[in-house]
Design a protein around this motif. Structure first.
Motif, PDB file in Angstrom:
ATOM      1  N   CYS A   1       0.823  -1.214   0.000  1.00 33.75           N
ATOM      2  CA  CYS A   1       0.000   0.000   0.000  1.00 33.75           C
ATOM      3  C   CYS A   1       0.858   1.265   0.000  1.00 33.75           C
ATOM      4  O   CYS A   1       0.463   2.290  -0.567  1.00 33.75           O
ATOM      5  CB  CYS A   1      -0.932   0.019   1.201  1.00 33.75           C
ATOM      6  N   ASN A   2       2.006   1.211   0.664  1.00 36.28           N
ATOM      7  CA  ASN A   2       2.861   2.394   0.750  1.00 36.28           C
ATOM      8  C   ASN A   2       4.188   2.242   0.017  1.00 36.28           C
ATOM      9  O   ASN A   2       4.969   3.186  -0.023  1.00 36.28           O
ATOM     10  CB  ASN A   2       3.119   2.749   2.216  1.00 36.28           C
ATOM     11  N   SER A   3       4.439   1.069  -0.558  1.00 37.16           N
ATOM     12  CA  SER A   3       5.706   0.864  -1.267  1.00 37.16           C
ATOM     13  C   SER A   3       5.504   0.554  -2.740  1.00 37.16           C
ATOM     14  O   SER A   3       6.473   0.478  -3.493  1.00 37.16           O
ATOM     15  CB  SER A   3       6.503  -0.277  -0.617  1.00 37.16           C
ATOM     16  N   GLY A   4       4.265   0.382  -3.162  1.00 35.94           N
ATOM     17  CA  GLY A   4       3.993   0.010  -4.542  1.00 35.94           C
ATOM     18  C   GLY A   4       4.274   1.126  -5.536  1.00 35.94           C
ATOM     19  O   GLY A   4       4.347   2.305  -5.168  1.00 35.94           O
ATOM     20  N   GLU A   5       4.399   0.748  -6.792  1.00 33.28           N
ATOM     21  CA  GLU A   5       4.668   1.706  -7.862  1.00 33.28           C
ATOM     22  C   GLU A   5       3.542   1.736  -8.888  1.00 33.28           C
ATOM     23  O   GLU A   5       3.642   2.410  -9.909  1.00 33.28           O
ATOM     24  CB  GLU A   5       5.989   1.356  -8.562  1.00 33.28           C
ATOM     25  N   GLN A   6       2.454   1.009  -8.605  1.00 38.32           N
ATOM     26  CA  GLN A   6       1.302   0.994  -9.514  1.00 38.32           C
ATOM     27  C   GLN A   6       0.018   1.118  -8.700  1.00 38.32           C
ATOM     28  O   GLN A   6      -0.928   0.363  -8.899  1.00 38.32           O
ATOM     29  CB  GLN A   6       1.276  -0.295 -10.344  1.00 38.32           C
ATOM     30  N   GLU A   7      -0.008   2.090  -7.805  1.00 41.54           N
ATOM     31  CA  GLU A   7      -1.139   2.224  -6.897  1.00 41.54           C
ATOM     32  C   GLU A   7      -2.243   3.117  -7.479  1.00 41.54           C
ATOM     33  O   GLU A   7      -2.019   3.953  -8.341  1.00 41.54           O
ATOM     34  CB  GLU A   7      -0.665   2.775  -5.550  1.00 41.54           C
ATOM     35  N   SER A   8      -3.441   2.926  -6.970  1.00 39.85           N
ATOM     36  CA  SER A   8      -4.628   3.683  -7.375  1.00 39.85           C
ATOM     37  C   SER A   8      -5.290   4.277  -6.137  1.00 39.85           C
ATOM     38  O   SER A   8      -5.131   3.743  -5.033  1.00 39.85           O
ATOM     39  CB  SER A   8      -5.616   2.757  -8.092  1.00 39.85           C
ATOM     40  N   PRO A   9      -6.013   5.398  -6.332  1.00 42.15           N
ATOM     41  CA  PRO A   9      -6.433   6.073  -7.552  1.00 42.15           C
ATOM     42  C   PRO A   9      -5.379   7.070  -8.025  1.00 42.15           C
ATOM     43  O   PRO A   9      -4.395   7.325  -7.327  1.00 42.15           O
ATOM     44  CB  PRO A   9      -7.707   6.794  -7.127  1.00 42.15           C
ATOM     45  N   ILE A  10      -5.626   7.655  -9.201  1.00 40.38           N
ATOM     46  CA  ILE A  10      -4.727   8.667  -9.744  1.00 40.38           C
ATOM     47  C   ILE A  10      -5.554   9.838 -10.279  1.00 40.38           C
ATOM     48  O   ILE A  10      -6.783   9.753 -10.364  1.00 40.38           O
ATOM     49  CB  ILE A  10      -3.852   8.104 -10.886  1.00 40.38           C
ATOM     50  N   ASP A  11      -4.860  10.912 -10.635  1.00 39.51           N
ATOM     51  CA  ASP A  11      -5.488  12.021 -11.332  1.00 39.51           C
ATOM     52  C   ASP A  11      -5.457  11.691 -12.822  1.00 39.51           C
ATOM     53  O   ASP A  11      -4.387  11.484 -13.397  1.00 39.51           O
ATOM     54  CB  ASP A  11      -4.734  13.319 -11.050  1.00 39.51           C
ATOM     55  N   LEU A  12      -6.627  11.596 -13.430  1.00 37.46           N
ATOM     56  CA  LEU A  12      -6.728  11.249 -14.843  1.00 37.46           C
ATOM     57  C   LEU A  12      -6.498  12.501 -15.689  1.00 37.46           C
ATOM     58  O   LEU A  12      -7.424  13.199 -16.079  1.00 37.46           O
ATOM     59  CB  LEU A  12      -8.109  10.649 -15.132  1.00 37.46           C
ATOM     60  N   LYS A  13      -5.242  12.785 -15.954  1.00 38.78           N
ATOM     61  CA  LYS A  13      -4.885  13.969 -16.723  1.00 38.78           C
ATOM     62  C   LYS A  13      -3.756  13.625 -17.683  1.00 38.78           C
ATOM     63  O   LYS A  13      -2.970  12.705 -17.439  1.00 38.78           O
ATOM     64  CB  LYS A  13      -4.466  15.118 -15.807  1.00 38.78           C
ATOM     65  N   ASP A  14      -3.692  14.376 -18.770  1.00 35.50           N
ATOM     66  CA  ASP A  14      -2.636  14.208 -19.773  1.00 35.50           C
ATOM     67  C   ASP A  14      -2.580  12.782 -20.310  1.00 35.50           C
ATOM     68  O   ASP A  14      -1.497  12.225 -20.554  1.00 35.50           O
ATOM     69  CB  ASP A  14      -1.271  14.592 -19.185  1.00 35.50           C
ATOM     70  N   ALA A  15      -3.750  12.167 -20.503  1.00 34.22           N
ATOM     71  CA  ALA A  15      -3.789  10.814 -21.051  1.00 34.22           C
ATOM     72  C   ALA A  15      -3.351  10.814 -22.511  1.00 34.22           C
ATOM     73  O   ALA A  15      -3.568  11.778 -23.247  1.00 34.22           O
ATOM     74  CB  ALA A  15      -5.194  10.239 -20.923  1.00 34.22           C
ATOM     75  N   ILE A  16      -2.721   9.720 -22.924  1.00 28.18           N
ATOM     76  CA  ILE A  16      -2.238   9.566 -24.294  1.00 28.18           C
ATOM     77  C   ILE A  16      -3.353   8.967 -25.153  1.00 28.18           C
ATOM     78  O   ILE A  16      -3.827   7.863 -24.863  1.00 28.18           O
ATOM     79  CB  ILE A  16      -1.015   8.642 -24.332  1.00 28.18           C
TER      80      ILE A  16
ATOM     81  N   LEU B   1     -10.483  13.904 -12.241  1.00 22.75           N
ATOM     82  CA  LEU B   1     -10.533  14.046 -13.690  1.00 22.75           C
ATOM     83  C   LEU B   1      -9.986  15.415 -14.048  1.00 22.75           C
ATOM     84  O   LEU B   1     -10.633  16.437 -13.794  1.00 22.75           O
ATOM     85  CB  LEU B   1     -11.973  13.896 -14.192  1.00 22.75           C
ATOM     86  N   ASP B   2      -8.766  15.433 -14.554  1.00 26.50           N
ATOM     87  CA  ASP B   2      -8.081  16.693 -14.855  1.00 26.50           C
ATOM     88  C   ASP B   2      -8.074  17.613 -13.632  1.00 26.50           C
ATOM     89  O   ASP B   2      -8.321  18.812 -13.733  1.00 26.50           O
ATOM     90  CB  ASP B   2      -8.747  17.397 -16.038  1.00 26.50           C
ATOM     91  N   GLY B   3      -7.791  17.033 -12.465  1.00 32.92           N
ATOM     92  CA  GLY B   3      -7.694  17.799 -11.231  1.00 32.92           C
ATOM     93  C   GLY B   3      -8.999  18.018 -10.511  1.00 32.92           C
ATOM     94  O   GLY B   3      -9.007  18.555  -9.399  1.00 32.92           O
ATOM     95  N   ARG B   4     -10.099  17.602 -11.090  1.00 32.09           N
ATOM     96  CA  ARG B   4     -11.422  17.823 -10.488  1.00 32.09           C
ATOM     97  C   ARG B   4     -11.884  16.598  -9.717  1.00 32.09           C
ATOM     98  O   ARG B   4     -11.832  15.481 -10.222  1.00 32.09           O
ATOM     99  CB  ARG B   4     -12.439  18.164 -11.569  1.00 32.09           C
ATOM    100  N   ARG B   5     -12.349  16.808  -8.507  1.00 33.04           N
ATOM    101  CA  ARG B   5     -12.911  15.721  -7.702  1.00 33.04           C
ATOM    102  C   ARG B   5     -14.435  15.796  -7.745  1.00 33.04           C
ATOM    103  O   ARG B   5     -15.016  16.881  -7.716  1.00 33.04           O
ATOM    104  CB  ARG B   5     -12.423  15.799  -6.249  1.00 33.04           C
ATOM    105  N   PHE B   6     -15.084  14.639  -7.783  1.00 32.88           N
ATOM    106  CA  PHE B   6     -16.537  14.560  -7.861  1.00 32.88           C
ATOM    107  C   PHE B   6     -17.120  14.094  -6.524  1.00 32.88           C
ATOM    108  O   PHE B   6     -16.413  13.501  -5.698  1.00 32.88           O
ATOM    109  CB  PHE B   6     -16.943  13.610  -8.988  1.00 32.88           C
TER     110      PHE B   6
END
Length: 278
Positions: free
Chosen positions: A80-95, A152-157
């Motif tokens: 939980c505190n050492s992982g490198e693929q943790e969630s959630p994230i800010d969904l911004k600058d998606a490719i 979502l692009d810095g916005r929380r719902f």
């Protein structure tokens, strides 16, 4: 492609080749190289998430059992505190990528709602699924977070609904639906009305169609991440719809009376790719 490869350290070369291939093809399935790099901790954590091992360890969202302390509560929560693929994230600058069609095949079901102390979980009988990128995931349950866990692009719902699906290999696929303040959703209203006031109690309600919790627009973001609760297993293929649905202020406030705050803080994207459907 070469520029992306040079940005990453050699110790992750297996992941690099996998991710470069994924970007080129538009897919986001967990490939053999990435699985090899992550298999041991992820597989162990999935066992815990499935209730197959380890005694219950109490955790929460604030104070001494909150997210900053999850890894100290149990050795099974270390990632939980050492992982490198943790969630959630800010969904911004998606490719932008050709991620294929998102095929959601959920069936109507009778509400079966359990207050587990952290959220309300709605069990799903066999028969519902979603498919994307050549994989089909079987719906197991769905639950609600207040406020949303992903940004979502810095916005929380105000709310976020997670539809948790499983793969036969032990991995997960989660469809996330963001919920904005607006017009009430009748299906969500029935679900909230069925929430038991006491922890550990299961309530029942009428038939609902979970597809009524989906937006009309189906654009989505994909990334490889984790469960957002202990044991934080890094074995989740995330699909988060970019268009929110709406709930009334009364519905949101009613849910908040049961769960005033049950959202994990945003985690770093690190060296992962966040892809957006075209």
């Amino acid at each position: 492609m070469h520029a992306l490869k040079n940005m990453l350290p050699n110790k992750n070369s297996g992941k690099v080749l996998t991710l470069l291939g994924l970007v080129a093809s538009g897919g986001l399935a967990v490939q053999v190289a990435a699985q090899t790099a992550l298999k041991t901790p992820a597989a162990k954590a999935v066992e815990v998430a499935s209730g197959e091992r380890a005694a219950h360890v109490e955790w929460g969202y604030t104070g001494p059992t909150g997210p900053d302390h999850w890894s100290t509560l149990s050795k099974d929560y270390a990632i939980c505190n050492s992982g490198e693929q943790e969630s959630p994230i800010d969904l911004k600058d998606a490719i932008p990528a050709d991620l294929g069609r998102l095929a959601i095949a959920w069936k109507p079901l009778a509400i079966r709602a359990t207050n587990n102390g952290h959220t309300v979980q709605y069990d799903a009988p066999p028969g519902s699924s979603f498919a994307v990128g050549g994989k089909t995931y079987a719906l197991a349950q769905f639950h609600i977070h207040h406020p949303s866990e992903h940004l979502l692009d810095g916005r929380r719902f105000p709310l976020e609904i997670h539809f948790v699906h499983k793969l036969t290999d032990g991995g997960f696929g989660v469809v996330g639906v963001l919920v904005a303040n607006g017009v009430g959703n009748p299906t969500l209203g029935k679900m909230i009305a069925a929430i038991p006031a006491e922890e550990g109690v299961t309530g029942t309600g009428p038939m609902i169609d979970p597809r009524a919790l989906l937006p009309v627009a189906r654009g989505f973001d994909r990334y490889e991440g984790s469960l957002t609760t202990p044991p934080c297993a890094e074995a989740v293929d995330w699909v988060v719809l970019r268009t929110p649905i709406t709930a009334s202020a009364a519905q949101i406030d009613r849910f908040a009376t049961f769960f005033p705050f049950n959202a994990r803080p945003i985690q770093p994207l690190d060296r992962r790719f966040l892809l957006a459907s075209r």
